[in-house]
Enzyme design. Structure first.
Site, PDB file in Angstrom:
ATOM      1  N   GLN A  58      -9.835  -4.058  -3.517  1.00  0.00           N
ATOM      2  CA  GLN A  58     -11.164  -3.698  -3.012  1.00  0.00           C
ATOM      3  C   GLN A  58     -12.239  -4.031  -4.040  1.00  0.00           C
ATOM      4  OE1 GLN A  58     -11.970  -2.170   0.149  1.00  0.00           O
ATOM      5  NE2 GLN A  58     -13.979  -2.837  -0.543  1.00  0.00           N
ATOM      6  N   CYS A  99     -16.181   1.100   0.664  1.00  0.00           N
ATOM      7  CA  CYS A  99     -14.966   0.334   0.989  1.00  0.00           C
ATOM      8  C   CYS A  99     -14.597   0.457   2.456  1.00  0.00           C
ATOM      9  CB  CYS A  99     -13.811   0.777   0.095  1.00  0.00           C
ATOM     10  SG  CYS A  99     -13.278   2.479   0.374  1.00  0.00           S
ATOM     11  N   ASP A 114     -17.369   6.770  -1.346  1.00  0.00           N
ATOM     12  CA  ASP A 114     -16.111   6.651  -0.610  1.00  0.00           C
ATOM     13  C   ASP A 114     -15.899   7.983   0.099  1.00  0.00           C
ATOM     14  OD1 ASP A 114     -13.596   5.799   0.272  1.00  0.00           O
ATOM     15  OD2 ASP A 114     -12.576   6.290  -1.622  1.00  0.00           O
ATOM     16  N   ARG A 142     -13.048  -9.015   1.358  1.00  0.00           N
ATOM     17  CA  ARG A 142     -11.637  -8.695   1.087  1.00  0.00           C
ATOM     18  C   ARG A 142     -10.779  -9.931   1.339  1.00  0.00           C
ATOM     19  NH1 ARG A 142      -9.782  -3.477   1.513  1.00  0.00           N
ATOM     20  NH2 ARG A 142      -7.854  -4.382   0.725  1.00  0.00           N
ATOM     21  N   ARG A 166       0.870  -1.188   0.000  1.00  0.00           N
ATOM     22  CA  ARG A 166       0.000   0.000   0.000  1.00  0.00           C
ATOM     23  C   ARG A 166       0.897   1.223   0.000  1.00  0.00           C
ATOM     24  NH1 ARG A 166      -5.259   1.319   3.606  1.00  0.00           N
ATOM     25  NH2 ARG A 166      -6.044  -0.054   1.982  1.00  0.00           N
ATOM     26  N   HIS A 191      -7.437   0.989  -6.351  1.00  0.00           N
ATOM     27  CA  HIS A 191      -7.597   0.084  -5.194  1.00  0.00           C
ATOM     28  C   HIS A 191      -8.196  -1.227  -5.728  1.00  0.00           C
ATOM     29  CE1 HIS A 191      -7.758  -1.309  -1.222  1.00  0.00           C
ATOM     30  NE2 HIS A 191      -8.620  -0.495  -0.658  1.00  0.00           N
TER      31      HIS A 191
HETATM   32  N1  NVA Z   1     -10.081   6.674  -1.142  1.00  0.00           N
HETATM   33  C1  NVA Z   1      -9.707   6.185   0.172  1.00  0.00           C
HETATM   34  C2  NVA Z   1      -9.873   4.703   0.261  1.00  0.00           C
HETATM   35  C3  NVA Z   1      -9.589   4.117   1.626  1.00  0.00           C
HETATM   36  C4  NVA Z   1      -9.674   2.620   1.659  1.00  0.00           C
HETATM   37  C5  NVA Z   1      -8.271   6.590   0.475  1.00  0.00           C
HETATM   38  O1  NVA Z   1      -7.418   6.505  -0.412  1.00  0.00           O
HETATM   39  O2  NVA Z   1      -8.012   7.029   1.600  1.00  0.00           O
HETATM   40  N1   CP Z   2     -11.124  -0.473   2.504  1.00  0.00           N
HETATM   41  C1   CP Z   2      -9.847  -0.488   2.943  1.00  0.00           C
HETATM   42  O1   CP Z   2      -8.899  -0.674   2.181  1.00  0.00           O
HETATM   43  O2   CP Z   2      -9.728  -0.306   4.285  1.00  0.00           O
HETATM   44  P1   CP Z   2      -8.385  -0.064   5.091  1.00  0.00           P
HETATM   45  O3   CP Z   2      -7.871   1.298   4.695  1.00  0.00           O
HETATM   46  O4   CP Z   2      -8.788  -0.119   6.545  1.00  0.00           O
HETATM   47  O5   CP Z   2      -7.400  -1.133   4.730  1.00  0.00           O
END
Ligand code: NVA
Ligand code: CP
Length: 307
Positions: free
Chosen positions: A131, A264, A224, A292, A101, A128
Site C-alpha cells: 500500500q 488505503c 485509516d 496499487r 495477506r 502494509h
Molecule cells: N488497517 C486496515 C487496512 C485495510 C487495508 C486493516 O488491517 O484492516
Molecule cells: N487497501 C487495501 O489493501 O484494500 P483491500 O483490503 O480491499 O485489499
C-alpha cells in the site's frame, strides 16, 4: 539469497525509489514488461478479506504475462492441516512468487525462510508495505517528489498502516507526524526505526495526541479505519476512543495549502474521515487505489530480477 518484501524497509531508499519510478513508467505503458511470460504462475493467498489487493495482484500478474492463482485459506490446507513451512516447500517448486495477506508477521517470516521464490506481504497485522508503494507513487505524481514533504497520519497509529507510513515515508525522505489517542500510539520500536532512517535522509518523525498539531505544514493527510480486520469485537469502544480524531474539512484547512488526502480504503465515512473530505477535491483515493496495480507490478518485476 532470495529477496522478499515482508516490510517497508526490506527495500533500501534507492530500491524503493527505483520501484516507484518503474511503476510510473508501467502506468504510462501498461504491457511493457512481461517477466512472467511462459506463463508462470504467482500464488496469491488470503487469510483476510480484500478487494483492492485481490484485484490489483490478479490483474497485475496477468499484465506481466503470468497467471494468478488466488487461494483463500478457507479452501486450502494452510493454517489448519498444514504448516507454513511445508506449504512454502510445495509452492516454491511450482510458482514464481508468493503473495500473502495474513495475521502475524511471523507467518510471513516463516514462509520466506522456507521459500526460494520471493514472498510479498499483502498486509499483515504489522505492516502494509505494498500500500505504501502505491501511496508514495501517488505523492510523487502529485508533487513531483517525495523528499522534503510532510505526511500527517491521524487515527489508529498502532496499526499496520501507521507502521508502514512511518517507515516507508522516512525511507522516501519525508517527515511524518502521527496523531492518535493515548493507547493507540505506535510501538516505540517502530518509531525508533523510523527516526533512525529519517536521521539519515533528512526527515523528522513526531508523535502526538493532538491532530491539530500533527497537520501543521503537512502536504499529505492520511488516515485509516479505526477498526482493522481482526479488531471487530472492539468496535464500540474504539468508536468512542477515537472521537475527535476524524479527518474533516476543518482539519484539512490547518494543513499546508494544496495538501492532499490519502486513505488505503475501505473507508468509513463519518468515522475516520468525513464524506466532504474523501469525496472532495483534495482527495486522491481513487488514483491511490489504481496505483496499487502499477506499484505491485513494478515490485514483482523487480523481485523477478533479483533472484
Ligand atoms: N488497517 C486496515 C487496512 C485495510 C487495508 C486493516 O488491517 O484492516
Ligand atoms: N487497501 C487495501 O489493501 O484494500 P483491500 O483490503 O480491499 O485489499
Amino acid at each position: 539469497m532470495t529477496r522478499h518484501f515482508l516490510k517497508d524497509d526490506d527495500l533500501t531508499p534507492l530500491e524503493q525509489e527505483a520501484i516507484i519510478e518503474r511503476a510510473i513508467k508501467l502506468k504510462a505503458d501498461r504491457f511493457a514488461e512481461r517477466p512472467f511470460a511462459g506463463p508462470q504462475t504467482v500464488a496469491v493467498i488470503f487469510d483476510k478479506t480484500s478487494t483492492r489487493t485481490r484485484v490489483s495482484f490478479a490483474v497485475g500478474i496477468a499484465d506481466l504475462g503470468g497467471v494468478p492463482l488466488i487461494l483463500d485459506t478457507g479452501v486450502s490446507q494452510l493454517g489448519k492441516k498444514e504448516s507454513v513451512a511445508d506449504t512454502a516447500k510445495v509452492l516454491e517448486r511450482q510458482v514464481a512468487q508468493i503473495v500473502w495477506r495474513t495475521f502475524a508477521q511471523s507467518g510471513l517470516e516463516e514462509m520466506a525462510a522456507n521459500s526460494s521464490v520471493p514472498v510479498i506481504n499483502a498486509l499483515s497485522d504489522s505492516w502494509h508495505p505494498c500500500q505504501l508503494l502505491a501511496d508514495l507513487m501517488t505523492i510523487r505524481e502529485q508533487f513531483g517528489k517525495t523528499k522534503g514533504l510532510k505526511l500527517a497520519y491521524v487515527g489508529d497509529a498502532a496499526n499496520n498502516m501507521a507502521n508502514s507510513y512511518l517507515v516507508a515515508c522516512a525511507l522516501a525522505g519525508m517527515s511524518v507526524s502521527v496523531a492518535a489517542p493515548e493507547g493507540y500510539l505506535p510501538d516505540e520500536s517502530v518509531v525508533s526505526r523510523a527516526r533512525e532512517i529519517a536521521a539519515m535522509l533528512g526527515g523528522v518523525i513526531e508523535v502526538t495526541t493532538d491532530p491539530t498539531e500533527a497537520v501543521v505544514d503537512a502536504n499529505v493527510i492520511a488516515t485509516d479505519t479505526w477498526i482493522s480486520m481482526g479488531m471487530e469485537e472492539e468496535a464500540e469502544r474504539r468508536k468512542a476512543d477515537f472521537a475527535g480524531f476524524s479527518v474533516d474539512q476543518k482539519l484539512m484547512n490547518l494543513a499546508s495549502p494544496g495538501a492532499v488526502f490519502l486513505h488505503c480504503l475501505p473507508a468509513y465515512r463519518g468515522f475516520e474521515v468525513s464524506a466532504e473530505v474523501i469525496d472532495g477535491p483534495r482527495s486522491l483515493v481513487w488514483q491511490e487505489a489504481e496505483n496499487r496495480l502499477h506499484a505491485q507490478k513494478a515490485l514483482m518485476a523487480w523481485l523477478a530480477e533479483q533472484n
